[in-house]
Design an enzyme around this catalytic site. Structure first.
Site, PDB file in Angstrom:
ATOM      1  N   LYS A   1       0.822  -1.215   0.000  1.00 52.57           N
ATOM      2  CA  LYS A   1       0.000   0.000   0.000  1.00 52.57           C
ATOM      3  C   LYS A   1       0.862   1.273   0.000  1.00 52.57           C
ATOM      4  O   LYS A   1       0.656   2.169  -0.822  1.00 52.57           O
ATOM      5  CB  LYS A   1      -0.935  -0.012   1.218  1.00 52.57           C
ATOM      6  CG  LYS A   1      -2.018  -1.089   1.136  1.00 52.57           C
ATOM      7  CD  LYS A   1      -2.866  -1.156   2.382  1.00 52.57           C
ATOM      8  CE  LYS A   1      -2.183  -1.798   3.560  1.00 52.57           C
ATOM      9  NZ  LYS A   1      -1.816  -3.206   3.421  1.00 52.57           N
ATOM     10  N   ILE A   2       1.826   1.348   0.920  1.00 50.14           N
ATOM     11  CA  ILE A   2       2.605   2.583   1.054  1.00 50.14           C
ATOM     12  C   ILE A   2       3.606   2.717  -0.099  1.00 50.14           C
ATOM     13  O   ILE A   2       3.740   3.788  -0.698  1.00 50.14           O
ATOM     14  CB  ILE A   2       3.321   2.617   2.427  1.00 50.14           C
ATOM     15  CG1 ILE A   2       2.280   2.635   3.560  1.00 50.14           C
ATOM     16  CG2 ILE A   2       4.242   3.844   2.522  1.00 50.14           C
ATOM     17  CD1 ILE A   2       2.851   2.425   4.953  1.00 50.14           C
TER      18      ILE A   2
ATOM     19  N   THR B   1      10.922   4.628   6.408  1.00 52.13           N
ATOM     20  CA  THR B   1       9.747   4.970   7.226  1.00 52.13           C
ATOM     21  C   THR B   1       9.031   3.697   7.654  1.00 52.13           C
ATOM     22  O   THR B   1       7.875   3.750   8.072  1.00 52.13           O
ATOM     23  CB  THR B   1       8.750   5.850   6.433  1.00 52.13           C
ATOM     24  OG1 THR B   1       8.384   5.144   5.246  1.00 52.13           O
ATOM     25  CG2 THR B   1       9.333   7.201   6.071  1.00 52.13           C
TER      26      THR B   1
ATOM     27  N   ARG C   1      10.397   0.123   9.435  1.00 52.78           N
ATOM     28  CA  ARG C   1      10.772  -0.315  10.774  1.00 52.78           C
ATOM     29  C   ARG C   1      12.286  -0.187  10.902  1.00 52.78           C
ATOM     30  O   ARG C   1      13.024  -0.505   9.964  1.00 52.78           O
ATOM     31  CB  ARG C   1      10.358  -1.773  11.036  1.00 52.78           C
ATOM     32  CG  ARG C   1       8.868  -1.978  11.310  1.00 52.78           C
ATOM     33  CD  ARG C   1       8.433  -1.408  12.665  1.00 52.78           C
ATOM     34  NE  ARG C   1       7.020  -1.610  12.941  1.00 52.78           N
ATOM     35  CZ  ARG C   1       6.043  -0.751  12.645  1.00 52.78           C
ATOM     36  NH1 ARG C   1       6.334   0.394  12.057  1.00 52.78           N
ATOM     37  NH2 ARG C   1       4.784  -1.034  12.949  1.00 52.78           N
TER      38      ARG C   1
ATOM     39  N   ASP D   1      12.386   7.677   9.828  1.00 53.04           N
ATOM     40  CA  ASP D   1      11.305   7.969  10.776  1.00 53.04           C
ATOM     41  C   ASP D   1      11.267   6.896  11.852  1.00 53.04           C
ATOM     42  O   ASP D   1      10.469   6.988  12.776  1.00 53.04           O
ATOM     43  CB  ASP D   1       9.973   8.005  10.014  1.00 53.04           C
ATOM     44  CG  ASP D   1       8.802   8.399  10.908  1.00 53.04           C
ATOM     45  OD1 ASP D   1       8.913   9.457  11.561  1.00 53.04           O
ATOM     46  OD2 ASP D   1       7.806   7.645  10.971  1.00 53.04           O
TER      47      ASP D   1
ATOM     48  N   GLU E   1      14.329   2.452  18.897  1.00 53.37           N
ATOM     49  CA  GLU E   1      13.478   3.624  19.127  1.00 53.37           C
ATOM     50  C   GLU E   1      12.586   3.508  20.341  1.00 53.37           C
ATOM     51  O   GLU E   1      12.151   4.515  20.898  1.00 53.37           O
ATOM     52  CB  GLU E   1      12.616   3.911  17.882  1.00 53.37           C
ATOM     53  CG  GLU E   1      11.538   2.866  17.627  1.00 53.37           C
ATOM     54  CD  GLU E   1      10.633   3.242  16.451  1.00 53.37           C
ATOM     55  OE1 GLU E   1      11.157   3.573  15.381  1.00 53.37           O
ATOM     56  OE2 GLU E   1       9.400   3.185  16.632  1.00 53.37           O
TER      57      GLU E   1
ATOM     58  N   HIS F   1       9.081   8.590  14.483  1.00 51.19           N
ATOM     59  CA  HIS F   1       7.946   7.717  14.169  1.00 51.19           C
ATOM     60  C   HIS F   1       6.647   8.529  14.081  1.00 51.19           C
ATOM     61  O   HIS F   1       5.662   8.244  14.761  1.00 51.19           O
ATOM     62  CB  HIS F   1       7.809   6.596  15.197  1.00 51.19           C
ATOM     63  CG  HIS F   1       7.189   5.354  14.621  1.00 51.19           C
ATOM     64  ND1 HIS F   1       7.653   4.087  14.891  1.00 51.19           N
ATOM     65  CD2 HIS F   1       6.138   5.175  13.772  1.00 51.19           C
ATOM     66  CE1 HIS F   1       6.917   3.198  14.244  1.00 51.19           C
ATOM     67  NE2 HIS F   1       5.988   3.840  13.564  1.00 51.19           N
ATOM     68  N   GLN F   2       6.681   9.551  13.223  1.00 50.52           N
ATOM     69  CA  GLN F   2       5.510  10.406  13.070  1.00 50.52           C
ATOM     70  C   GLN F   2       4.890  10.293  11.688  1.00 50.52           C
ATOM     71  O   GLN F   2       3.949  11.036  11.377  1.00 50.52           O
ATOM     72  CB  GLN F   2       5.892  11.877  13.339  1.00 50.52           C
ATOM     73  CG  GLN F   2       6.797  12.479  12.262  1.00 50.52           C
ATOM     74  CD  GLN F   2       7.002  13.976  12.421  1.00 50.52           C
ATOM     75  OE1 GLN F   2       7.855  14.410  13.192  1.00 50.52           O
ATOM     76  NE2 GLN F   2       6.240  14.771  11.693  1.00 50.52           N
ATOM     77  N   ALA F   3       5.427   9.374  10.852  1.00 50.81           N
ATOM     78  CA  ALA F   3       4.932   9.311   9.468  1.00 50.81           C
ATOM     79  C   ALA F   3       3.425   9.033   9.431  1.00 50.81           C
ATOM     80  O   ALA F   3       2.705   9.551   8.582  1.00 50.81           O
ATOM     81  CB  ALA F   3       5.685   8.248   8.679  1.00 50.81           C
ATOM     82  N   PHE F   4       2.939   8.243  10.368  1.00 49.44           N
ATOM     83  CA  PHE F   4       1.504   7.888  10.387  1.00 49.44           C
ATOM     84  C   PHE F   4       0.633   9.018  10.923  1.00 49.44           C
ATOM     85  O   PHE F   4      -0.594   8.969  10.799  1.00 49.44           O
ATOM     86  CB  PHE F   4       1.289   6.652  11.296  1.00 49.44           C
ATOM     87  CG  PHE F   4       1.341   6.998  12.764  1.00 49.44           C
ATOM     88  CD1 PHE F   4       2.545   7.179  13.413  1.00 49.44           C
ATOM     89  CD2 PHE F   4       0.173   7.194  13.487  1.00 49.44           C
ATOM     90  CE1 PHE F   4       2.601   7.526  14.754  1.00 49.44           C
ATOM     91  CE2 PHE F   4       0.212   7.545  14.835  1.00 49.44           C
ATOM     92  CZ  PHE F   4       1.435   7.705  15.465  1.00 49.44           C
TER      93      PHE F   4
END
Ligand code: NAD
Length: 334
Positions: free
Chosen positions: A154-155, A232, A234, A258, A263, A295-298
């Protein structure tokens, strides 16, 4: 259903409470992450709701099961933090949100690409200090550059669509060939060919044993000198120490991430008043050609709304005994 919701921030509580009607589910919000020490908070709850850094390992699942939990509801797509085999053995159902922000994540990857290329993060600071020099800010046209996409679900597909709009050539590597990417003009090749011919490499495959440290010393030897590497997906898709060596030698020209392998010790918390003990992470932050987000891509309003909606639909399916399309099960052993 009574649900113990772990790892909640104010924004999680807002979106989950707004989407949950008062008569629907009884949500009890906890700020700590779920792990062996905090599992006791869920005693008596038939369901727990967790996010990417909760440790849903076998000992935690055993404790949860002993106190009556039968359902683990992930508010994310990746499930590398859940021991699915242990859950199956304990009769615990695991459900997830398979897609909540494919546009948000792909757009964030593009944001990293543009910022790194045109040094927007550096220009921002310079201009605020009255430094209008252009030295060191030289970029390159994206037009006609080759973007290698690893993982074209999807991404990865959406990233391909956006980069096609910039006039880029697309190379792809995936165990499954996505006809929509091929229709865009994307060409599937073996991994070494993608590594050798891409100006920008972006990772969009899941973290599974086969993809752990996909970008390691050997892979870095094969890449085009000066490549831009974007992750972006894992953190552990990248061997960070090997990437640091690649940055030091100049083989890697730009790094935008990201996500970071360690993390869970850092991200989502305000540690600005503390001494960061992770020397590998700290070394990464010293490079001018490295851009890190936490980890803000979402993290878009649409995504948080979708997460809440799918989470409650998943709980309702399980509660009503329907089969849930978003259930995940351990792969049968070969
Ligand atoms: P997806 O399942 O739609 O696509 C993943 C693709 O990876 C699939 O096409 C699959 O065939 C491919 N793949 C599987 N094994 C592979 C291998 N060994 N080599 C190459 N490709 C392989 O998933 P998606 O929704 O596109 O998400 C991709 C990843 O993005 C997720 O696994 C998750 O880790 C990450 N993610 C990050 C954020 C964030 O905020 N940073 C948010 C959501 C998802």
């Amino acid at each position: 259903m009574k649900v113990a919701v772990f790892s909640t921030k104010a924004y999680d509580r807002h979106f989950l409470s707004t989407v949950n009607s008062p008569t629907q589910h009884e949500l009890v919000f906890f700020e700590p992450r779920l792990n062996r020490d905090t599992a006791i908070l869920a005693a008596g709850f038939p369901a727990v709701c967790v996010f990417v850094h909760d440790q849903v390992d076998a000992p935690t699942l055993e404790l949860l099961a002993s106190w009556g939990t039968r359902l683990v509801v992930l508010r994310c797509a990746g499930f590398n933090n859940v021991d699915l085999q242990a859950a199956a053995n304990l009769g615990i159902t695991v459900v997830r949100v398979p897609a909540y922000s494919p546009y948000g994540v792909a757009e964030h990857a593009v944001g990293l690409i543009l910022s790194l290329n045109r040094k927007i993060h550096r220009a921002y600071n310079r201009v605020r200090e009255g430094n209008f020099s252009l030295d060191g800010l030289l970029g390159f046209n994206l037009h006609e550059r080759t973007v290698g996409i690893i993982g074209t679900g999807k991404i990865g597909l959406i990233l391909g669509q956006i980069m096609k709009g910039f006039g880029c050539e697309l190379l792809a590597y995936d165990v499954y060939h996505n006809p929509e990417l091929e229709a865009l003009g994307g060409k599937y090749v073996e991994l070494p060919e993608l590594l050798a011919n891409s100006d920008i490499i972006s990772l969009h495959c899941p973290l599974i044993p086969e993809t752990h440290h996909l970008i390691d010393t050997e892979a870095i030897k094969q890449i085009k000198s000066g490549v831009m590497l974007i992750n972006t997906s894992r953190g552990a898709l990248i061997d960070t120490q090997a990437v640091i060596e690649g940055l030091k030698s100049g083989k890697i020209g730009y790094l935008g991430v990201d996500v970071y392998e360690q993390e869970s010790e850092l991200f989502f918390e305000d540690l600005s008043g503390e001494i960061i003990q992770d020397d590998i992470f700290q070394r990464l932050t010293t490079f001018p050609n490295v851009l890190i987000t936490g980890h803000q891509a979402f993290f878009t309003a649409e995504a948080l709304h979708n997460i809440a909606e799918t989470t409650f639909a998943n709980i309702a399916d399980v509660e009503q005994g329907h089969s849930c399309a978003n259930e995940i099960r351990a792969q049968p052993s070969a």
